[in-house]
Design a protein around this motif. Structure first.
Motif, PDB file in Angstrom:
ATOM      1  N   ASP A   1     -10.516  -2.057   0.496  1.00  0.00           N
ATOM      2  CA  ASP A   1     -10.173  -1.606   1.851  1.00  0.00           C
ATOM      3  C   ASP A   1      -9.163  -0.456   1.801  1.00  0.00           C
ATOM      4  O   ASP A   1      -9.241   0.496   2.580  1.00  0.00           O
ATOM      5  N   ALA A   2      -8.230  -0.580   0.869  1.00  0.00           N
ATOM      6  CA  ALA A   2      -7.180   0.431   0.785  1.00  0.00           C
ATOM      7  C   ALA A   2      -7.747   1.793   0.398  1.00  0.00           C
ATOM      8  O   ALA A   2      -7.174   2.828   0.732  1.00  0.00           O
TER       9      ALA A   2
ATOM     10  N   TRP B   1     -15.795  -0.109  12.936  1.00  0.00           N
ATOM     11  CA  TRP B   1     -14.427   0.171  12.533  1.00  0.00           C
ATOM     12  C   TRP B   1     -14.455   0.824  11.162  1.00  0.00           C
ATOM     13  O   TRP B   1     -15.353   0.584  10.384  1.00  0.00           O
ATOM     14  N   LEU B   2     -13.494   1.666  10.895  1.00  0.00           N
ATOM     15  CA  LEU B   2     -13.581   2.452   9.663  1.00  0.00           C
ATOM     16  C   LEU B   2     -13.434   1.547   8.443  1.00  0.00           C
ATOM     17  O   LEU B   2     -12.645   0.599   8.435  1.00  0.00           O
TER      18      LEU B   2
ATOM     19  N   GLN C   1     -13.850   6.297  15.626  1.00  0.00           N
ATOM     20  CA  GLN C   1     -14.387   4.959  15.416  1.00  0.00           C
ATOM     21  C   GLN C   1     -15.137   4.503  16.667  1.00  0.00           C
ATOM     22  O   GLN C   1     -14.967   5.047  17.754  1.00  0.00           O
TER      23      GLN C   1
ATOM     24  N   GLN D   1       0.585  -1.100  15.441  1.00  0.00           N
ATOM     25  CA  GLN D   1       1.366   0.144  15.521  1.00  0.00           C
ATOM     26  C   GLN D   1       0.848   1.169  14.516  1.00  0.00           C
ATOM     27  O   GLN D   1       0.835   2.366  14.781  1.00  0.00           O
ATOM     28  N   GLU D   2       0.362   0.682  13.381  1.00  0.00           N
ATOM     29  CA  GLU D   2      -0.109   1.599  12.334  1.00  0.00           C
ATOM     30  C   GLU D   2      -1.599   1.919  12.470  1.00  0.00           C
ATOM     31  O   GLU D   2      -2.170   2.531  11.583  1.00  0.00           O
ATOM     32  N   GLY D   3      -2.228   1.449  13.534  1.00  0.00           N
ATOM     33  CA  GLY D   3      -3.593   1.868  13.809  1.00  0.00           C
ATOM     34  C   GLY D   3      -4.666   0.881  13.397  1.00  0.00           C
ATOM     35  O   GLY D   3      -5.846   1.166  13.541  1.00  0.00           O
TER      36      GLY D   3
ATOM     37  N   GLY E   1     -16.020  -2.162   2.538  1.00  0.00           N
ATOM     38  CA  GLY E   1     -15.243  -3.335   2.952  1.00  0.00           C
ATOM     39  C   GLY E   1     -15.834  -4.641   2.491  1.00  0.00           C
ATOM     40  O   GLY E   1     -15.302  -5.700   2.789  1.00  0.00           O
ATOM     41  N   ARG E   2     -16.953  -4.604   1.803  1.00  0.00           N
ATOM     42  CA  ARG E   2     -17.584  -5.852   1.391  1.00  0.00           C
ATOM     43  C   ARG E   2     -18.226  -5.702   0.019  1.00  0.00           C
ATOM     44  O   ARG E   2     -19.437  -5.778  -0.133  1.00  0.00           O
TER      45      ARG E   2
ATOM     46  N   TRP F   1      -8.844   3.189   3.615  1.00  0.00           N
ATOM     47  CA  TRP F   1      -7.685   3.558   4.425  1.00  0.00           C
ATOM     48  C   TRP F   1      -6.968   4.782   3.860  1.00  0.00           C
ATOM     49  O   TRP F   1      -6.504   5.644   4.603  1.00  0.00           O
TER      50      TRP F   1
ATOM     51  N   PRO G   1       1.045   5.684  13.180  1.00  0.00           N
ATOM     52  CA  PRO G   1      -0.351   5.261  12.961  1.00  0.00           C
ATOM     53  C   PRO G   1      -0.880   5.891  11.673  1.00  0.00           C
ATOM     54  O   PRO G   1      -0.581   7.044  11.368  1.00  0.00           O
ATOM     55  N   THR G   2      -1.641   5.116  10.936  1.00  0.00           N
ATOM     56  CA  THR G   2      -2.176   5.587   9.662  1.00  0.00           C
ATOM     57  C   THR G   2      -3.155   6.739   9.894  1.00  0.00           C
ATOM     58  O   THR G   2      -3.355   7.575   9.038  1.00  0.00           O
ATOM     59  N   TRP G   3      -3.792   6.720  11.033  1.00  0.00           N
ATOM     60  CA  TRP G   3      -4.666   7.824  11.437  1.00  0.00           C
ATOM     61  C   TRP G   3      -4.628   7.917  12.954  1.00  0.00           C
ATOM     62  O   TRP G   3      -4.287   6.957  13.630  1.00  0.00           O
TER      63      TRP G   3
ATOM     64  N   ARG H   1      -7.788  -7.541   7.404  1.00  0.00           N
ATOM     65  CA  ARG H   1      -7.742  -6.992   6.058  1.00  0.00           C
ATOM     66  C   ARG H   1      -6.364  -6.421   5.727  1.00  0.00           C
ATOM     67  O   ARG H   1      -5.932  -6.474   4.586  1.00  0.00           O
TER      68      ARG H   1
ATOM     69  N   TYR I   1       0.825  -1.215   0.000  1.00  0.00           N
ATOM     70  CA  TYR I   1       0.000   0.000   0.000  1.00  0.00           C
ATOM     71  C   TYR I   1       0.861   1.267   0.000  1.00  0.00           C
ATOM     72  O   TYR I   1       0.375   2.361  -0.215  1.00  0.00           O
TER      73      TYR I   1
END
Lengths: 969, 95, 416
Positions: free
Chosen positions: C183-184, C66-67, C202, A504-506, C73-74, C187, C21-23, A515, A126
Motif C-alpha cells: 500500500d505504501a 480509491w487509489l 479518485q 487529515q492526511e487524505g 492493494g491486494r 501512497w 494531506p498526502t495528496w 490500510r 511511513y
C-alpha cells in the motif's frame, strides 16, 4: 486467591474441578469454563499486551470476537499461539501463557512505546526510518519485526493429525441460538437432512448467557428440549465446536470442527476436521456481536462488553467485577445492571448515553480503578460494562461479495436481501432482529420457507412464547472533548486520534483508512472495531455511515488452523505415489528411486562396493552397450487409439505423417502445440488399420491425452476414433544392447519370429511371451543400441522383469535406471524434457524435417511465424570439453572465447550433460546460436553460480553411432 | 464450484481441468483466405467477458468428456452445461 | 512536506495538527496533456515519472475507486528479478534497482526489505533449469546464488528435509529479492506525483474513450468528458473491460489469484521462500503475519474471490514444506483479479488507436514491476518509443511469434 469471583449458577460442572496454569501460576476452574471465565473467576484482570503500545490488556468479550485475550496454549511441539481465551475450554493440566511481552506480563519493557505514543501516530513508520538507507534491513526493520508479531510458533513440526470430510445436506443451519434451533427443528421435523453447526462447545447461543423465559420455563429448558429432540432425529446432525468459516460457490460451505483441543489427553483422533459441506440451502443464524464505545482509556483491563459481563455471570457463574459501572446507549445494555444486581454485584452507576452525563475517562493501569464522568464525578469501579449496540454477524453473507445495508433503527449493518442468493436465508440477530421472540419467529419462518422450497410439507411448529422487548438504541459512538486516547481497535492499538489523523492526511476512504491505521486488521478481523471505526470516520467526514461505506469481510469467519486445510496431505503423504508393477522387484535389487512427477522410478541399481552413483551408472551404461540391459519404461504415457479414422487423426495431431504408416510398424512422432512450439515426442505403433498405440513422455502423459481428447471432441467431433489412456494397464520394459535379441528370443514364444529379417528396426507386433502371456513388442531404441520395448498387461510386469533378468543371466544382463537411460540418450543425441521444454521449436531441435509439408497439423500454421524461424536462432548441438577431464554443468551459458561474461555475449546454454563412459569424457547437449554452422568451433560454457568456465568444442549431438547402424543389426 | 455434468449429474469442479473460451472449438481452416490473421485471433485474442462466458472444461477425473459451460464470470453462476462434441457439431464442425 | 524523524518530532510537539494531506483531492480540469487511467501502482508510478521527468506537463490520474485499490492493494508484496528470458530480466532488474532507491526517491518509507528470495528445487532437471536461470540473471547483472541442501539447512532449518514427499535438494537464492509494503508503494507514488502537480482524481470512472478517425482525444468519465493529447491505460485486472470501450480485444484473460495471511507471529521465516514441488510461496510481514499464496484458481473470473480447492492446495504445500507452520491459523483469504496474458508476460505498447497507450497483462507478477513499469510507460507516452528495458513488451509479438514464455506452456493463460 481461589475463584473469589465465582458465584452460584451457570452451566459449569462444579463436580469437575480442573487445574491449569497461566504464566506458570496454578489456577482452578470447572468443566464448562473457558480460559477466560476461569481466569476471571480467579480475579485475573491482566491477560495480555497490545500490539503496538504494549498496553495492559484484559478480557474484553465472551466469544470468538475477542481482540485482547490471546494466549499461547500447550507445550512442546503442540504450542498453539494466538488462541482466544474466551473460546478455549480448560482441561486438566492445561498450560496457558500470555504473549507479546518481555520479560513478563506484569513488567513489559516495550511498554515504553506507550510513553512514546505521541510520536508513534498512525502511519508514522511511513515517514521515517529512511536514513541512512542501509539501516533499514540492518537495524530498523529487525527492531520492528522483533517488537511486532503476537505469539510464537514452536518451530517444530505440528505433531497432530488432521482430517478432511465431505458432508451433503438439504439445509445447513449456521448457529444454534434460538433462531438456528428453531430453523433446524422445523426443517428436521419435515424430514429434511439438516446439519446444525455451532462454533461453541455448547449449543444455545445467546440463550446460554441470559436468564429468560420461553413458554414460561427457563429458556435453557427449552434449549435442552430442542437439542434432545434434534438429537433423536436420524436426519439431523448436530455439530458443536464447528465453525462454518466460509461460503463458496454453488452451495459449498467450509467448516472446521475442533475435536481434541478441549481434551487433557490427546487421543489419536484428528485434532481438527475440515469439512466441505454441500448444502441445498442454508440458514445463517449466527447472532450478533456487541460493540464498544470510544472513550478515553477504554482499553484498560476491566473495560468489557456489557453482554460479556452478563455472559460470565449467567453462563459461567463468574463476576467480572465487584463494583461495575454500566455504560450503554441502548435498551439491551441497560439490562446488564439488573442481571448484576440480581447476582449481588454493586452497580454504583448506570450511565445511559442518551442522557446528558457522559463517561469521560477511565483510571487504573493494569486494572480499572475508577471512572470519571463529564459532570466531574469520579466513581470507583473495578469493571466497566460498555454496551455500544449490536452488530449482526453478517460476515458469511459477504463471502460471495454481498454488500450489507445500514439500518438506522438498530444502528447496524444487516444483510442485503438482494445480494443474498436463494441459497442462504438469514434469521434472528444476524438479520438485525434482536428479541428472542423475533429470533424464534424468523428461525421458524426460514425453516418453513426452505421446507416448502425443497418440496416438503412443513409440519406446524407452535412458536414458543418468549421475550419480545423492542430494541431501542440512540447511536453514540465516541465521547468527545477529552484529549486522551480512546481506543477503537484494542488489539492493533488504533485510537480515534489515529482515525482523525488519517482523515487529515487524505486517507478518507474506509479502505485507505484501514490500510493506513491497521484498523480492523487484527486477529478478530475487525469484529470489535470495524463499525465503530466507520462511524468515527463518517463523523470526521461529516457524512452518514452508509455514505461513508462499509467494509466487507472475507473468509474465514474466525481464523482456521493451516494444518486443517492441509488435512492428511503432509510429509510423505503430500501427494500420492505412483509405482510401476516391478517397483518392489527394483527395491529388492537395492535400487535408488527418483521422483518423476508422481512416479517413483528406479534411478540406478548400486552394487555392493560401489561408493558413488557414477560408478553404478557407468557400469550400467557399459554393460548395456556391450551386452544387454533392461529398463522399466512403464511410466511412459500410453494411449490406445482405435477407429477407422485413427490414422488420419494421428496425421493431424503429429507434425509428421502417420496416415500411411504400415501395419506392424512404429514411427517416431513429434507433436506441436497449436502455437507451433514442440509439445511432446513419442512413438505410435500401428497394430491394424484401425488400431494404434501411442507413447508419450512420462511428464506429458496427462496433458497430451487431454489435448488429444480436445482435438477429437471439440475440433473433429465426427471423426470415427476413440482414445483411452492405458498407461497403467501395461507394464513396459526396454531391452537394449547387442544381446537384446538373444535375450528376448529366450522368452518370446517360438511361433513369433523376432529375427532382424522378420522383425526389423521400427517393427511392432502383438505376440506372446513366457508360454502364452499376451505381449506387445516394439523395436524402438532410445539408447542407440539394438533394442526392443516389450509390454505386458500390468499384472504380469513383476513376473516379466524377473523372467527377463533370469533369461539374461548368461549375458550378464543389468537392470538400468533413469540415470543410465539419460546418459545413453545424451550420447545418442535424443532430446528429452530438458530440451523439449515448451520453449523450443522443431527447428531448434533439429527436427524441422519432421514437419510434413504435405498436410495440415496442429501447430503447423503458427510454426511458420517470423519469431520461430530466426536466421540466427539457436539450435540443438553437442558439446565436448576441450580438456577431456573437465566437468560440464547443465545450465551453464555459452560465451565466446575471450568475451566478457555478460548478456550481450550470451549465445545459448547447456541443457543436458552426462559423463559418457563410452567416450570417457563429459558430454553435453545445448542450444547455441547458429549451432549447426559452428560444429568444430570452440566456445566457453560458463557457470557463474558454481564458478566454472569450461572450454568446449561444438560437435554433432550424436556422440555415438551417428549413422544408426547399431539399431539395425 | 459444482458442475452439473449432462451425463453424470453434479460434480465438484475439482474433478475438471479448465481450458478457456469455447471459441477454441473454431480452429481456422488453414486453406482459407487471410489465415494468418485468423489463426492469430483464434489462438491469442480473447473477448474475456465479464458476464456470461462460454468455456471449455475437461472432466479429467471423470468420464474424460469436454464440456462447454456457460458461466457468469462475475458471479460464477452456471447457466448451462453441454457436451462439447454436441456443441461443436451444432456449430458446424465435423471431421 | 518533507517526511523525517525530525518532522515527526516537530509535528508531535504541535499535536499532529500540522500534517498535510498526502495528496490533494482536486476537481478534474477539462483538458490535460496526459491522462492515466487507473490509480493503482502502475498508473501512479507512470504519472510520477512522467511528471518528474517532463516538467510543465499537465497530468491526471483517474481512478474508479480509491487509489491503490487494485492489485497493488491486494498482492503478496514480493519484489525480485529472477527471470530467465532476455526480454524480461533487464526490465525486472531495472525495477529492482529502482526499488533499491525508492524510499529516498519518494521520501516515503515503503519498507523495501531485501531479505532475499529462495526458489527451492526438488529434482535434478529442476536444478538445471534454475542454474540456467541463475546464470542468465548473473549475465544481466543481477544477483543469484545456488544453495546446496547443506547451505539451506543452515538458512532454513525449518524446511522439511527428511520425510518429505519431494525432498528439498537446494535452492536458487536472490539475496536482493524481498518484499515491500504494497500500500505504501501506491501512497508514496501518489504523494510524489501529487507534489509534481499531477491531479489524482479518485472515485471517477472512465466510462469511454473519445475516438474519432482512429485518434483518441480524451475520455468519458462519471464526471464528464476530459480531453487529453495522450491517454495511457494501466488497469491490470480490468484491462479487457476497459479496452473493450475502445473497441479492442486483448491477448489477455482475467483470472483470480488468491492470497492468504496468518495471524501475527514472532519472526520465524527469513525472506521469501517458494516451493518447487507444489504451489506455495511465503514471506512474513513486518507485523508478523505469514503472507502466502500459490497458483491461480485457473478459470476466467472477475469475481475477486476464489474457491476451496486452491485454498487447500496452497496449505497442503505450505505444511508439506514447513510443517511447523501447521499450528498457525489462517486469518484472511482474498482474491485479486489478474490479467493473465497469453505468454505470461506483460504488454507496454501503443495501440492501433493514435493517442491511446496500454500497460497490462502483468499476470500475477505486476507488483515487483511497478517502478520499471512506471518509467517505461512514462517513456513510451512521452516519446512514442519503447523504453530500452521494455522493447519486447509489444502487442505484435503474438502475431510475429516473438513470445516471452518463461514457463514454456504456450497460449494458455491459466498455466502461466
Amino acid at each position: 486467591m481461589s475463584q473469589t469471583y465465582r458465584i452460584n449458577g451457570g452451566q459449569i460442572d462444579r463436580s469437575q474441578l480442573i487445574d491449569f496454569t497461566f504464566d506458570g501460576k496454578r489456577y482452578q476452574g470447572y468443566a464448562g469454563d473457558t480460559v477466560a471465565s476461569a481466569l476471571l473467576a480467579n480475579g485475573v484482570k491482566l491477560v495480555g499486551r497490545s500490539f503496538k503500545y504494549h498496553r495492559p490488556r484484559g478480557i474484553f468479550s465472551a466469544g470468538s470476537d475477542e481482540p485482547n485475550a490471546l494466549m499461547t496454549i500447550g507445550e512442546g511441539a503442540r504450542i498453539t499461539p494466538n488462541t482466544r481465551a474466551t473460546v478455549a475450554e480448560i482441561y486438566e493440566g492445561m498450560t496457558v501463557r500470555s504473549q507479546n511481552r518481555f520479560p513478563s506480563l506484569n513488567f513489559d519493557i516495550l511498554a515504553v512505546n506507550d510513553v512514546l505514543a505521541p510520536f508513534l501516530s498512525a502511519g508514522f513508520y511511513y515517514k521515517t526510518f529512511m536514513w541512512p538507507a542501509v539501516f533499514w534491513e540492518k537495524l530498523y526493520e529487525p527492531m520492528i519485526r522483533r517488537a511486532a508479531g503476537l505469539g510464537a510458533l514452536s518451530g517444530e513440526p505440528d505433531p497432530d493429525q488432521y482430517d478432511k470430510g465431505f458432508l451433503h445436506c438439504d439445509v445447513l443451519v449456521i448457529g444454534a441460538g434460538p433462531a438456528g434451533l428453531m430453523a433446524a427443528l422445523v426443517a428436521g421435523r419435515a424430514g429434511l437432512h439438516v446439519i446444525l453447526a455451532d462454533e461453541d462447545f455448547q449449543m444455545g447461543g445467546r440463550l446460554l448467557c441470559e436468564h429468560e423465559q420461553i413458554n414460561s420455563d427457563a429458556s435453557l429448558t427449552w434449549v435442552n428440549q430442542v437439542i434432545a429432540e434434534l438429537s433423536s432425529m436420524t436426519n439431523v446432525r448436530l455439530m458443536n465446536r464447528t465453525t462454518v468459516y466460509g461460503v463458496f460457490d454453488h452451495g459449498i460451505y467450509g467448516a472446521v470442527t475442533r475435536n481434541t483441543d478441549h481434551l487433557a489427553v490427546k487421543t489419536k483422533r484428528p485434532r481438527e476436521t475440515l469439512w466441505r459441506i454441500y448444502a441445498k440451502r442454508s440458514v445463517l443464524a449466527s447472532g450478533a456481536t456487541e460493540r464498544s464505545i470510544a472513550l478515553s482509556n477504554n482499553d484498560r483491563p476491566g473495560v468489557m462488553l456489557a453482554s460479556a459481563v452478563r455472559a460470565y455471570a449467567n453462563r459461567f457463574g463468574v463476576l467480572c467485577g465487584k463494583r461495575v459501572v454500566v455504560v450503554s446507549n441502548n435498551s439491551d445494555g441497560l439490562r446488564t445492571a439488573d442481571v448484576l444486581r440480581a447476582a449481588g454485584v454493586e452497580v454504583p452507576e448506570v450511565l445511559d448515553a442518551r442522557q446528558l452525563v457522559m463517561p469521560f475517562d477511565i483510571y487504573g493501569k493494569k486494572a480499572v480503578r475508577a471512572i470519571k464522568f463529564s459532570d466531574g464525578r469520579k466513581v470507583d469501579a473495578d469493571c466497566i460494562a460498555i454496551a455500544g449496540g449490536w452488530n449482526p454477524n453478517i460476515q458469511l453473507t459477504c463471502h460471495k461479495r454481498g454488500r450489507p445495508v445500514w439500518r438506522d433503527d438498530i444502528a447496524a449493518f444487516v444483510p442485503n436481501k438482494d445480494a443474498i442468493t436463494s441459497e442462504m436465508d438469514v434469521a434472528g440477530a444476524a438479520n438485525g432482529s434482536f428479541s428472542t421472540h423475533q429470533c424464534l419467529h424468523e428461525g421458524a419462518q426460514a425453516g418453513e420457507r426452505i421446507v416448502r422450497a425443497l418440496g416438503k410439507n412443513a409440519a406446524t411448529v407452535d412458536l414458543p412464547q418468549a421475550d419480545d422487548q423492542p430494541f431501542e438504541i440512540t447511536p453514540f459512538w465516541e465521547v468527545k472533548g477529552n484529549t486522551k486516547r480512546a481506543w477503537v481497535d484494542p488489539q492493533n492499538d488504533v485510537t480515534t486520534k489515529d482515525i482523525k489523523l488519517a482523515v487529515q492526511e487524505g486517507f478518507r476512504s474506509v479502505e485507505l483508512l484501514k490500510r493506513y491505521t491497521t484498523l480492523g486488521m487484527a486477529t478478530d478481523q475487525g469484529k470489535a472495531s470495524n463499525v465503530l471505526g466507520l462511524a468515527i470516520l463518517a463523523d470526521c467526514l461529516g457524512q452518514s455511515i452508509p455514505e461513508t461505506g462499509t467494509t466487507i469481510s472475507r473468509p474465514p469467519y474466525t481464523p482456521v488452523t493451516i494444518s486443517a486445510f492441509a488435512g492428511t496431505s503432509r510429509f510423505e503423504h503430500f501427494r500420492p505415489v505412483r509405482e510401476t508393477p516391478s517397483h518392489n522387484w527394483a527395491k529388492e535389487q537395492g535400487a535408488v528411486f527418483v521422483s518423476a512427477g508422481l512416479w517413483n522410478r528406479a534411478q540406478y541399481f548400486p552394487k555392493p562396493g560401489e561408493t558413488h552413483w557414477r560408478q553404478t551408472v557407468d557400469r550400467e551404461v557399459i554393460a548395456t552397450r556391450s551386452s544387454v540391459g533392461i529398463c522399466d519404461v512403464t511410466t511412459l504415457g500410453k494411449i490406445d487409439i482405435q477407429g477407422p479414422d485413427a490414422g488420419e487423426f494421428l496425421n493431424r495431431v503429429y507434425a509428421n505423417a502417420f496416415a500411411k504408416l504400415a501395419v506392424g510398424k512404429c514411427r517416431y512422432g513429434l507433436m506441436l502445440r497449436e502455437d507451433g512450439f514442440a509439445m511432446d515426442d513419442g512413438t505410435a505403433a500401428r497394430f491394424s488399420d484401425t488400431h494404434f498405440v501411442m507413447t508419450t513422455t512420462t511428464a506429458n502423459a496427462v496433458s497430451v491425452y487431454r489435448h488429444l481428447e480436445f482435438c477429437r471432441q471439440c475440433l473433429w467431433p465426427d471423426m470415427d476414433v476413440k482414445l483411452i489412456s492405458v498407461t497403467e494397464q501395461w507394464a513396459q520394459y526396454a531391452v537394449a544392447g547387442p544381446n537384446a535379441r538373444k535375450l528376448l528370443q529366450k522368452i518370446v514364444d517360438k511361433e513369433h519370429d523376432v529375427s532382424n529379417e522378420a522383425f526389423p528396426f521400427m517393427a511392432c507386433g502383438e505376440i506372446t511371451v513366457c508360454h502364452g502371456i499376451r505381449a506387445r513388442i516394439f523395436r524402438l531404441s532410445f539408447s542407440g543400441e539394438l533394442a526392443y520395448e516389450l509390454s505386458v498387461p500390468a499384472r504380469y510386469g513383476d513376473s516379466l522383469i524377473k523372467a527377463l533378468v533370469s533369461a539374461g543371466e548368461e549375458f550378464d544382463v543389468v537392470p538400468y535406471g533413469t540415470e543410465a537411460l539419460g546418459v545413453m540418450r545424451i550420447e545418442k543425441g535424443h532430446a528429452a524434457g530438458n530440451e523439449i521444454n515448451g520453449q523450443t521449436t522443431a527447428k531448434q531441435l533439429g527436427m524441422h524435417k519432421f514437419v510434413s509439408n504435405k498436410k495440415d497439423c496442429i501447430g503447423k500454421f503458427l510454426s511458420g511465424r517470423e519469431g520461430l524461424n530466426e536466421e540466427d536462432g539457436s539450435c540443438l548441438v553437442g558439446f565436448k570439453p576441450v580438456r577431456q577431464t573437465d566437468v560440464l554443468n547443465a545450465g551453464a551459458h555459452f560465451i565466446g572465447l575471450g568475451e566478457l561474461n555478460n548478456a550481450e555475449n550470451d549465445e545459448g546454454y547447456l541443457s543436458s550433460i552426462a559423463y559418457s563412459p563410452s567416450l570417457k569424457s563429459y558430454i553435453g547437449l545445448g542450444f547455441l546460436k547458429r549451432g549447426q554452422e559452428r560444429i568444430g568451433q570452440e566456445i566457453r560454457a560458463v557457470d557463474l553460480l558454481r564458478g566454472t568456465d569450461v572450454q568446449v568444442t561444438v560437435c554433432s549431438a550424436h556422440f555415438i553411432d551417428p549413422k544408426g547402424e547399431r539399431l539395425r543389426v | 464450484m459444482i458442475i452439473i455434468h449432462p451425463l453424470l449429474g453434479p460434480r465438484d469442479a475439482q474433478e475438471f481441468t479448465y481450458l478457456g473460451d469455447a471459441s477454441l472449438i473454431h480452429r481456422p481452416d488453414p486453406e482459407a483466405d487471410n489465415v494468418a490473421g485468423t489463426f492469430y485471433e483464434y489462438l491469442y485474442q480473447r473477448d474475456n467477458i465479464a458476464g456470461e462466458h462460454r468455456e471449455l472444461w475437461f472432466h479429467e477425473q471423470g468420464d474424460r468428456s469436454w464440456l462447454v459451460i456457460k458461466r457468469n464470470t462475475l458471479t460464477h453462476d452456471i447457466l448451462s452445461v453441454e457436451l462439447a462434441s454436441d456443441v461443436a457439431r451444432r456449430e458446424g464442425r465435423s471431421k | 512536506m518533507q517526511y523525517s524523524a525530525f518532522q515527526i518530532f516537530k509535528q508531535t510537539l504541535r499535536g499532529h495538527v500540522g500534517w498535510k494531506p498526502t495528496w490533494r483531492s482536486p476537481d478534474p480540469k477539462p483538458q490535460y496533456d496526459y491522462i492515466i487511467v487507473g490509480g493503482g501502482g502502475h498508473g501512479l508510478a507512470t504519472a510520477y515519472y512522467l511528471a518528474k521527468k517532463y516538467h510543465g506537463v499537465n497530468i491526471a490520474v483517474f481512478e474508479k475507486g480509491w487509489l491503490g485499490g487494485g492489485n497493488v492493494g491486494r498482492n503478496t508484496t514480493i519484489i525480485r528479478s529472477n527471470y530467465l528470458l532476455d526480454a524480461n530480466e533487464p526490465f525486472y532488474e531495472y525495477s529492482m534497482k529502482l526499488w533499491e532507491g525508492l524510499e529516498q526517491e519518494l521520501n516515503y518509507n515503503a519498507m523495501i526489505s531485501q531479505r532475499g528470495i529462495i526458489n527451492l528445487f526438488h529434482t535434478d532437471p529442476q536444478r538445471d533449469a534454475f542454474v540456467r536461470r541463475g546464470n542468465a540473471m548473473r549475465l544481466h547483472g543481477a544477483d543469484a546464488v545456488l544453495l546446496s541442501q547443506e547451505a539451506l539447512r543452515k538458512k532454513c532449518p525449518f524446511l522439511n528435509f527428511d520425510n518429505a514427499r519431494f525432498p528439498v535438494l537446494g535452492g536458487l537464492w536472490q539475496p536482493r529479492g524481498g518484499t515491500a509494503r504494497h500500500d505504501a508503494v501506491a501512497w508514496g507514488y501518489a504523494r510524489g506525483a501529487d507534489q509534481h502537480g499531477v491531479d489524482i482524481i479518485q472515485n471517477c470512472e472512465v466510462t469511454g474513450f473519445l475516438i474519432r478517425d482512429g485518434v483518441c482525444t480524451g475520455v468519458e468519465t462519471t464526471r464528464g468528458q476530459i480531453r487529453a493529447k495522450k491517454i495511457g491505460v494501466a488497469v491490470a485486472g480490468s484491462s479487457s473491460r476497459v479496452m473493450a470501450k475502445a473497441g479492442m480485444r486483448l491477448p489477455i484473460e482475467s483470472h483470480v489469484l488468491q492470497a492468504f495471511v496468518s495471524e501475527g507471529l514472532k519472526p520465524i521465516i527469513p525472506g521469501v521462500i517458494t516451493f518447487g514441488a507444489g504451489h506455495f510461496y511465503v514471506s512474513q510481514s513486518n507485523k508478523g503475519g505469514l503472507v502466502f499464496g500459490g497458483d491461480i484458481d485457473g478459470y476466467n473470473t472477475y469475481a475477486q474471490r476464489g474457491n476451496l480447492p486452491v485454498v487447500e492446495d496452497v496449505c497442503e504445500g505450505g505444511v508439506a514444506l514447513m510443517p511447523m507452520i501447521g499450528r498457525a491459523r489462517l486469518l484472511r483469504m482474498w482474491g485479486g483479479c489478474v490479467d493473465m496474458s497469453m505468454d505470461g508476460s506483460p504488454i507496454i505498447d501503443k495501440t492501433h488507436i493514435e493517442g491511446l497507450y496500454f500497460n497490462g497483462g502483468w499476470c500475477y507478477g505486476g507488483f515487483k514491476a511497478t517502478p520499471a513499469s512506471g518509467v517505461a510507460f512514462a517513456h513510451l507516452l512521452a516519446t512514442d518509443a519503447p523504453h530500452d528495458t521494455a522493447k519486447a513488451y509489444r502487442f505484435d509479438r503474438f502475431s510475429r511469434g516473438f513470445l516471452i514464455d518463461e514457463k514454456g506452456v504456450g497460449a494458455q493463460p491459466n498455466l502461466h
